[in-house]
Design a protein around this motif. Sequence first.
Motif, PDB file in Angstrom:
ATOM      1  N   GLU A   1      42.455  40.020  66.328  1.00  0.00           N
ATOM      2  CA  GLU A   1      41.572  41.156  66.364  1.00  0.00           C
ATOM      3  C   GLU A   1      40.431  40.367  65.878  1.00  0.00           C
ATOM      4  O   GLU A   1      39.064  40.348  65.889  1.00  0.00           O
ATOM      5  CB  GLU A   1      41.926  42.035  65.040  1.00  0.00           C
ATOM      6  CG  GLU A   1      41.628  43.323  65.668  1.00  0.00           C
ATOM      7  CD  GLU A   1      42.299  44.183  64.987  1.00  0.00           C
ATOM      8  OE1 GLU A   1      41.866  44.599  63.795  1.00  0.00           O
ATOM      9  OE2 GLU A   1      43.261  44.548  65.062  1.00  0.00           O
TER      10      GLU A   1
ATOM     11  N   LYS B   1      36.822  39.955  67.621  1.00  0.00           N
ATOM     12  CA  LYS B   1      35.488  40.528  67.317  1.00  0.00           C
ATOM     13  C   LYS B   1      34.135  38.731  67.101  1.00  0.00           C
ATOM     14  O   LYS B   1      32.969  39.117  67.757  1.00  0.00           O
ATOM     15  CB  LYS B   1      35.354  40.285  65.737  1.00  0.00           C
ATOM     16  CG  LYS B   1      36.125  41.296  65.206  1.00  0.00           C
ATOM     17  CD  LYS B   1      35.910  42.124  64.029  1.00  0.00           C
ATOM     18  CE  LYS B   1      35.750  43.679  63.376  1.00  0.00           C
ATOM     19  NZ  LYS B   1      37.823  43.923  63.594  1.00  0.00           N
TER      20      LYS B   1
ATOM     21  N   GLU C   1      35.741  45.643  71.259  1.00  0.00           N
ATOM     22  CA  GLU C   1      34.811  45.456  70.777  1.00  0.00           C
ATOM     23  C   GLU C   1      33.756  45.008  70.777  1.00  0.00           C
ATOM     24  O   GLU C   1      32.074  45.163  70.200  1.00  0.00           O
ATOM     25  CB  GLU C   1      35.397  43.651  69.601  1.00  0.00           C
ATOM     26  CG  GLU C   1      37.138  43.864  68.648  1.00  0.00           C
ATOM     27  CD  GLU C   1      36.172  44.701  67.391  1.00  0.00           C
ATOM     28  OE1 GLU C   1      35.616  44.827  67.582  1.00  0.00           O
ATOM     29  OE2 GLU C   1      37.912  44.813  67.231  1.00  0.00           O
TER      30      GLU C   1
END
Length: 323
Positions: free
Chosen positions: A172, A176, A215
Amino acid sequence: MASLWVGHRGTVHDYPGFSPSVDAEAIRKAIRGIGTDEKTLISILTERTNAQRQRIVQEYQAAYGKELKDDLKGDLSGHFKQLMVALVTPPAVFDAKQLKKSMRGTGTSEHALIEILTTRTSRQMKEISQAYYTAYKKSLGDDISSETSGDFRKALLTLADGRRDESLKVDEQLAKKDAQILYNAGENRWGTDEDKFTEILCLRSFPQLKLTFDEYRNISQKDIEDSIKGELSGHFEDLLLAIVHCARNMPAFLAERLHQALKGAGTDEFTLNRIMVSRSEMDLLDIRAEFKKHYGYSVYSAIKSDTSGDYEITLLKICGGDD
């Protein structure tokens, strides 16, 4: 190695009670007789997996001292011939030949290059590169370099290298970070930093890219596709859009390619044969489902209305059913 080329959503499966010698003999008879017995050829070659067909090829060579593909070439013609030869070709060799054809002669078929290089796994690409070198004594990269240019060339070479991460784990934090890099490379500056797009879209795994695109939407309030369309152009844009489509839903991307091959005046048999043959043991069931969902009619009915004769019969057998 064959396992690299077999998925769980294909239409062609191992033939039970398979005997390469029985098949080789039946094929020989079908070819040798007065007039070719196409029916036998079609039923044997469409009802065996590629791994089984390779054993028939070996058996045929051992028993008759001839290459099956050469006998098929000598006996059949047109699109039917091309399709039957494709069926007896090992997958990596088939893709290598398709890539060569995409770059041969006048003009390059960029769409075929894009389709093959975006839909094959890194491990498949390594096998294809080997097969390419064996067949043409030139590296795939050298040919891509001389046939393409600019950012498009750079991205194709990165894909041809087979360096895309294949792991299913997603990170994750990385998503980002990459999303921010993409935003800074495009929407958030004057001019576009194309290398950043190439790096992220050609090297990250598809599940990782899916997360990155989510994202990206959070950061920019835009879909990555719209940004690519707004920021980039030409074949480089086409390539990156293809990667986005593959990351999100590869069968839908291939269904779209099939639809383009089958719609309008004239059929694009080059693309039709490639997708039907190369996905028949991977994900053709999913491609069929996406096709029906998006276009309201089946691949089966599209083939039926667009092709004819033994060529049609063979494609319908590979298709494996109507939806």
